[in-house]
Design an enzyme around this catalytic site. Structure first.
Site, PDB file in Angstrom:
ATOM      1  N   LEU A  31      55.564  39.072  42.438  1.00  0.00           N
ATOM      2  CA  LEU A  31      54.125  38.814  42.358  1.00  0.00           C
ATOM      3  C   LEU A  31      53.370  40.130  42.471  1.00  0.00           C
ATOM      4  O   LEU A  31      53.798  41.040  43.192  1.00  0.00           O
ATOM      5  CB  LEU A  31      53.674  37.874  43.486  1.00  0.00           C
ATOM      6  CG  LEU A  31      54.215  36.447  43.494  1.00  0.00           C
ATOM      7  CD1 LEU A  31      53.686  35.690  44.707  1.00  0.00           C
ATOM      8  CD2 LEU A  31      53.861  35.707  42.210  1.00  0.00           C
ATOM      9  N   ASP A  32      52.229  40.228  41.786  1.00  0.00           N
ATOM     10  CA  ASP A  32      51.374  41.398  41.937  1.00  0.00           C
ATOM     11  C   ASP A  32      50.916  41.518  43.395  1.00  0.00           C
ATOM     12  O   ASP A  32      50.872  40.528  44.133  1.00  0.00           O
ATOM     13  CB  ASP A  32      50.137  41.289  41.043  1.00  0.00           C
ATOM     14  CG  ASP A  32      50.489  41.335  39.561  1.00  0.00           C
ATOM     15  OD1 ASP A  32      51.535  41.896  39.224  1.00  0.00           O
ATOM     16  OD2 ASP A  32      49.704  40.793  38.760  1.00  0.00           O
ATOM     17  N   ARG A  33      50.551  42.711  43.783  1.00  0.00           N
ATOM     18  CA  ARG A  33      50.118  42.973  45.161  1.00  0.00           C
ATOM     19  C   ARG A  33      49.060  41.963  45.621  1.00  0.00           C
ATOM     20  O   ARG A  33      49.125  41.423  46.720  1.00  0.00           O
ATOM     21  CB  ARG A  33      49.558  44.397  45.271  1.00  0.00           C
ATOM     22  CG  ARG A  33      48.952  44.718  46.637  1.00  0.00           C
ATOM     23  CD  ARG A  33      48.160  46.002  46.592  1.00  0.00           C
ATOM     24  NE  ARG A  33      49.021  47.148  46.423  1.00  0.00           N
ATOM     25  CZ  ARG A  33      49.530  47.875  47.436  1.00  0.00           C
ATOM     26  NH1 ARG A  33      49.240  47.551  48.687  1.00  0.00           N
ATOM     27  NH2 ARG A  33      50.304  48.904  47.198  1.00  0.00           N
ATOM     28  N   ARG A  65      46.826  36.649  33.993  1.00  0.00           N
ATOM     29  CA  ARG A  65      45.602  37.440  34.024  1.00  0.00           C
ATOM     30  C   ARG A  65      45.163  37.822  32.611  1.00  0.00           C
ATOM     31  O   ARG A  65      43.985  37.719  32.250  1.00  0.00           O
ATOM     32  CB  ARG A  65      45.826  38.697  34.875  1.00  0.00           C
ATOM     33  CG  ARG A  65      46.202  38.384  36.321  1.00  0.00           C
ATOM     34  CD  ARG A  65      46.713  39.616  37.059  1.00  0.00           C
ATOM     35  NE  ARG A  65      45.673  40.625  37.215  1.00  0.00           N
ATOM     36  CZ  ARG A  65      45.909  41.825  37.730  1.00  0.00           C
ATOM     37  NH1 ARG A  65      47.147  42.161  38.123  1.00  0.00           N
ATOM     38  NH2 ARG A  65      44.935  42.697  37.851  1.00  0.00           N
TER      39      ARG A  65
END
Length: 300
Positions: free
Chosen positions: A132-134, A235
């Protein structure tokens, strides 16, 4: 670890028999050179031994040591599910999945390494299965041995991952939709991605579907399903159709009410090949996204 199978084809080489059970050449090499064993009816054999119908084939994989380049750290992990093969964690936003050259600590991989060591697990190598992205929160999957990791990577239609996403609502937003558009890198950036139909800059096919769950205070809560796994896929796709995530400044999202992308992995489902059971985990919206829906965009 030990894995047992029953031969069902006459005169087949062990390596081909085990390949049908997703045992890769790489794993066989580890078994051969790193202290593992291949047993047929309790007797050690090599990969070219020919089995008979009814033979019991057992592989014993060597323990996987700590990765010396990964600094183990301890923290309170929000564990959603754990068995002998997989560990599922609810990741808070603001924590990266992996380390970087300038940030060798403070990632989920650091914390899982510490968890494995503190619990005395024989396999201490961290196998990150989903990233997962930060600033995306939610479910992350870690495999507890390399065999489990390789098996999970072969699951396509049998693997389901869903996210909650919050965007600004307007009457043009359809109640459901499918976004089937290739994604590649944006020119001049190693981070940003965009939809590309020109086939350039590592463009690969990408498919996302969504269902509108709720409209509240000028915001829409979407339940988004990934059908492929491209970097920043949700996104990029939502921005492409004109509905960037709230808080996602990289792709045009409004940051007045939230300073991280309003994205949370809330559901995963996949088969555990080893235990012959279905792993299904669901977790709700985190507090900051609940507050975002409650406050809405009235003051913007």
């Amino acid at each position: 670890m030990e894995f047992t199978y029953h031969a069902d084809i006459e005169n087949q080489k062990v390596k081909f028999f085990l390949k049908r059970h997703h045992v890769s050449k790489r794993l066989l090499s580890k078994i051969k050179f790193n202290g593992g064993e291949i047993l047929v009816n309790g007797k050690e054999e090599n990969a070219v031994f020919r089995v008979k119908v009814g033979d019991i084939v057992k592989i014993i994989t060597p323990d996987e040591p700590v990765n010396d380049e990964l600094i183990a750290e301890e923290t309170d992990l929000k564990i959603l599910y754990e068995d002998e093969d997989y560990l599922l964690i609810n990741k808070p936003y603001g924590i990266p999945s992996i380390t970087g050259l300038k940030a060798p600590t403070g990632s989920m991989c650091n914390y899982v390494a510490g968890y494995f060591i503190s619990h005395g697990y024989p396999n201490k190598t961290v196998h990150l299965a989903t990233r997962l992205d930060r600033d995306t929160s939610g479910i992350m999957i870690f495999a507890k041995h390399s065999f489990a990791h390789s098996i999970l990577k072969t699951q396509n239609s049998d693997f389901t991952k869903k996210y909650y996403a919050i965007v600004k609502w307007d009457e043009n937003l359809a109640e459901s939709g499918v976004i089937d558009a290739p994604i590649g890198r944006a020119e001049g950036s190693i981070i940003e991605r965009r939809v590309r139909f020109d086939g350039l800059l590592e463009a690969k096919s990408a498919k996302t579907s969504y269902q509108l769950i709720m409209v509240k205070n000028g915001l829409a809560l979407l339940d988004v399903t990934l059908h492929t796994g491209r970097t920043h896929q949700i996104r990029v796709h939502l921005a492409y159709i004109g509905y960037p995530l709230l808080g996602d400044d990289l792709y045009g999202g409004d940051t007045h009410k939230i300073q991280r992308q309003a994205l949370h992995c809330h559901y995963v489902r996949f088969d555990n090949h080893f235990r012959e059971n279905l792993i299904e985990v669901d977790c709700g919206l985190p507090e900051d996204l609940i507050c975002l829906l409650e406050s809405g965009i009235k003051e913007i």
